[in-house]
Design an enzyme around this catalytic site. Structure first.
Site, PDB file in Angstrom:
ATOM      1  N   HIS A   1     -14.882  -6.428   6.856  1.00 55.07           N
ATOM      2  CA  HIS A   1     -14.025  -5.539   5.894  1.00 55.07           C
ATOM      3  C   HIS A   1     -14.303  -6.530   4.695  1.00 55.07           C
ATOM      4  O   HIS A   1     -13.515  -6.493   3.787  1.00 55.07           O
ATOM      5  CB  HIS A   1     -12.887  -5.475   6.249  1.00 55.07           C
ATOM      6  CG  HIS A   1     -12.773  -4.698   7.729  1.00 55.07           C
ATOM      7  ND1 HIS A   1     -12.907  -3.368   7.531  1.00 55.07           N
ATOM      8  CD2 HIS A   1     -12.445  -4.906   8.762  1.00 55.07           C
ATOM      9  CE1 HIS A   1     -12.854  -2.803   8.758  1.00 55.07           C
ATOM     10  NE2 HIS A   1     -12.507  -3.616   9.739  1.00 55.07           N
TER      11      HIS A   1
ATOM     12  N   LYS B   1       0.931  -1.226  -0.125  1.00 57.96           N
ATOM     13  CA  LYS B   1      -0.010   0.221  -0.066  1.00 57.96           C
ATOM     14  C   LYS B   1       0.826   1.342   0.045  1.00 57.96           C
ATOM     15  O   LYS B   1       0.380   2.290  -0.600  1.00 57.96           O
ATOM     16  CB  LYS B   1      -0.970  -0.020   1.234  1.00 57.96           C
ATOM     17  CG  LYS B   1      -2.036  -1.241   1.047  1.00 57.96           C
ATOM     18  CD  LYS B   1      -2.992  -0.938   2.223  1.00 57.96           C
ATOM     19  CE  LYS B   1      -4.212  -2.004   2.236  1.00 57.96           C
ATOM     20  NZ  LYS B   1      -3.758  -3.439   1.934  1.00 57.96           N
TER      21      LYS B   1
ATOM     22  N   GLU C   1      -3.495   6.827   8.555  1.00 60.70           N
ATOM     23  CA  GLU C   1      -4.197   7.515   7.331  1.00 60.70           C
ATOM     24  C   GLU C   1      -5.381   8.056   8.146  1.00 60.70           C
ATOM     25  O   GLU C   1      -5.853   7.695   9.234  1.00 60.70           O
ATOM     26  CB  GLU C   1      -4.960   6.570   6.315  1.00 60.70           C
ATOM     27  CG  GLU C   1      -4.307   6.245   5.151  1.00 60.70           C
ATOM     28  CD  GLU C   1      -4.977   5.383   4.160  1.00 60.70           C
ATOM     29  OE1 GLU C   1      -4.507   5.255   3.191  1.00 60.70           O
ATOM     30  OE2 GLU C   1      -5.897   4.861   4.384  1.00 60.70           O
TER      31      GLU C   1
ATOM     32  N   ARG D   1      -5.550  -8.466 -10.187  1.00 58.05           N
ATOM     33  CA  ARG D   1      -6.143  -9.651 -10.554  1.00 58.05           C
ATOM     34  C   ARG D   1      -7.581  -9.280 -11.127  1.00 58.05           C
ATOM     35  O   ARG D   1      -8.262  -8.464 -11.059  1.00 58.05           O
ATOM     36  CB  ARG D   1      -6.042 -10.755  -9.391  1.00 58.05           C
ATOM     37  CG  ARG D   1      -6.569 -10.021  -7.980  1.00 58.05           C
ATOM     38  CD  ARG D   1      -6.763 -10.990  -7.041  1.00 58.05           C
ATOM     39  NE  ARG D   1      -7.112 -10.543  -5.566  1.00 58.05           N
ATOM     40  CZ  ARG D   1      -8.346 -10.036  -5.298  1.00 58.05           C
ATOM     41  NH1 ARG D   1      -9.284  -9.952  -6.119  1.00 58.05           N
ATOM     42  NH2 ARG D   1      -8.494  -9.262  -4.232  1.00 58.05           N
TER      43      ARG D   1
END
Length: 499
Positions: free
Chosen positions: A237, A118, A202, A294
């Protein structure tokens, strides 16, 4: 330009079968690999050839990259399609495939590696005009320094594992007093899950929506976006319901998000099918989240609204062909909804419910598609993700697609295990979903296990009452005191129970 004549699908279940069906339509021979637990699976029967990799555990079967490459050499295979999960986002595997002279049906190892982190992904897209969630650009372990950054960003903040996914290595911090504890937990979980303790910070977006853009790129540098998918209905999630297009995305926003996604793809010289994920706040500001290098589980809804076979496009791109269409050629046709049918018990915190499919009958009809990898009588293995199938509907309007989905869920007959179908039906009928006014907190805000109590029509209630009375009379046939009045009282009591 090489042509793929024989394709090995390094996966299992519904995605293997789905890939093989397209390959067959393209005149390509297929090879299935399987574990001992999947010996009788439909994807094994469908393939032209099949090879057992080993015992049920993934580490002893589907994750054996070198053994899979050896199988390819023995059977004169031209290419490997990894599907999703397992080895699909493993840069080392993709490189070994290419180094062995085989075609990897997916992006380059470089693209997988960059977008697999990330932090690396955020740095790569930094030179493009792509909105990013406020936060650190590098991994951070210095707690005092991290506290300063968190205070500057403003609480609540999110601590995330750089190599993370599926909610692992992710911690929400509401205030400074709990920062150190949550930081330690995030690092520990990141090391345990990914072998990499790198974390970053974040700003935590309140009331977020999860909206993603499907892209396709060829090896000549052309990239297009195939519009968006709304994926905000999640538990733990992980997505349960997806739709395309999103009910809140305007044409202007769609264009901006699509162009941003193309920029992300170009930032890592991407080719093949990929998905750029965005988080969207309550004011419809969008921020780059990550890129999945993908095919996505939810790719069918995009296929339904665009008429494009994404697996076919993947194969053509892997052969070196340029894209056969441009951005201007793409149009949104109607609306599509997908629900994931998991072997999970929604009444018990969505815990896996492993067992045998005693009854398994798929819904059928116009605008209904089922992608699955099971048949009636099969057992759901404990070793893998508990998804049984994906149920997809398509109609001219969003409401039409929702209504068609509800009918399809009612027609889907599964017994022997608990599934998420009842939850999906509840969600689709909920006012928040039908209005489009929902976010990723849908489950915690609206769902309670008791809402899934059985629903009966007036006719069903009457029939059940009659059956209950008949059972009562048969079991008390030797009792002389029974009267018609007693029977009426029992019937009334059963009606009250059912109501």
């Amino acid at each position: 330009m090489p042509r793929i004549k024989k394709l090995l699908v390094a996966n299992r279940g519904e995605i293997s079968l789905r890939i093989m069906k397209t390959a067959k339509e393209m005149g390509i021979k297929t090879v299935a690999v399987f574990s001992e637990a999947d010996r009788l699976s439909p994807h094994v029967k469908f393939a032209d050839e099949a090879v057992c990799l080993g015992p049920p555990a993934s580490a002893q079967s589907y994750l054996l990259g070198e053994k899979i490459i050896e199988v390819c050499k023995e059977l004169n295979v031209d290419a490997i399609h990894p599907g999703y999960g397992f080895l699909s986002e493993n840069a080392d595997f993709a490189k070994k495939v290419s180094d062995s002279g085989l075609i990897f049906v997916g992006p380059s190892p470089h693209s997988i590696e960059v977008m697999g982190s990330k932090l690396a992904a955020k740095q790569a897209v930094g030179k493009y005009d792509i909105p990013l969630v406020p936060g650190t650009e590098e991994a951070i372990s210095d707690i005092p320094e991290a506290k300063k950054i968190a205070k500057k960003i403003g609480y609540p903040i999110l601590i995330k594992a750089s190599a993370g996914g599926g909610g692992k290595g992710m911690r929400i911090v509401e205030n400074e007093s709990e920062f150190e504890e949550q930081m330690d937990r995030a690092i520990s979980e990141a090391i345990s899950s990914f072998g990499d303790g790198a974390v970053f910070i974040e700003k935590f977006i309140i009331s977020p929506r999860h909206i993603e853009i499907q892209i396709l790129g060829d090896q000549q540098g052309n990239v297009v976006y195939l519009f968006e998918r709304e994926c905000s209905i999640q538990r733990r999630h992980q997505k349960v319901i997806e739709e395309a297009p999103s009910s809140v995305v305007t044409p202007k926003m769609r264009k901006a998000m699509g162009e941003a996604a193309v920029g992300v793809a170009k930032a890592c010289d991407y080719y093949g099918a990929g998905t750029v994920e965005f988080i969207v706040d309550d004011r419809l500001n969008f921020y780059f989240l990550e890129m999945n290098t993908r095919l996505q589980v939810e790719h069918p809804v995009t296929e339904m609204i665009t008429g494009k076979d994404l697996v076919k496009e993947q194969i053509l791109i892997a052969e070196g062909n340029p894209l056969s269409f441009s951005q201007e050629d793409l149009r949104i046709n109607g609306h599509s909804v997908e629900v994931r049918v998991y072997a999970e018990d929604p009444k018990n915190n969505f815990l896996p419910d492993i067992g045998t499919l005693n009854t398994y009958r798929r819904p059928q009809g116009p605008g209904i598609r089922v992608d699955d990898g099971f048949e009636e009588g099969m057992k759901i293995p404990i070793y893998y993700d508990p998804m049984i199938a994906k149920l997809i509907t398509h109609a001219e309007t969003r409401q039409g697609a929702i209504e068609r989905m509800i009918s399809a869920i009612e027609d889907y007959q599964i017994s022997g295990i608990q599934t998420t179908l009842s939850f999906c039906k509840f969600a689709l009928k909920h006012e928040a979903f039908s209005s489009g006014n929902f976010d990723t907190k849908f489950v915690e805000e609206y769902f309670k296990p008791e809402v899934l109590e059985p629903e009966f029509s007036a006719e069903e209630k009457e029939l059940l009452a009659a059956l209950a009375i008949e059972f009562y009379e048969n079991s008390n046939s030797g009792t002389k005191q029974k009267t018609e009045l007693t029977g009426e009282k029992e019937k009334s009591a059963w009606r009250k129970r059912l109501n």
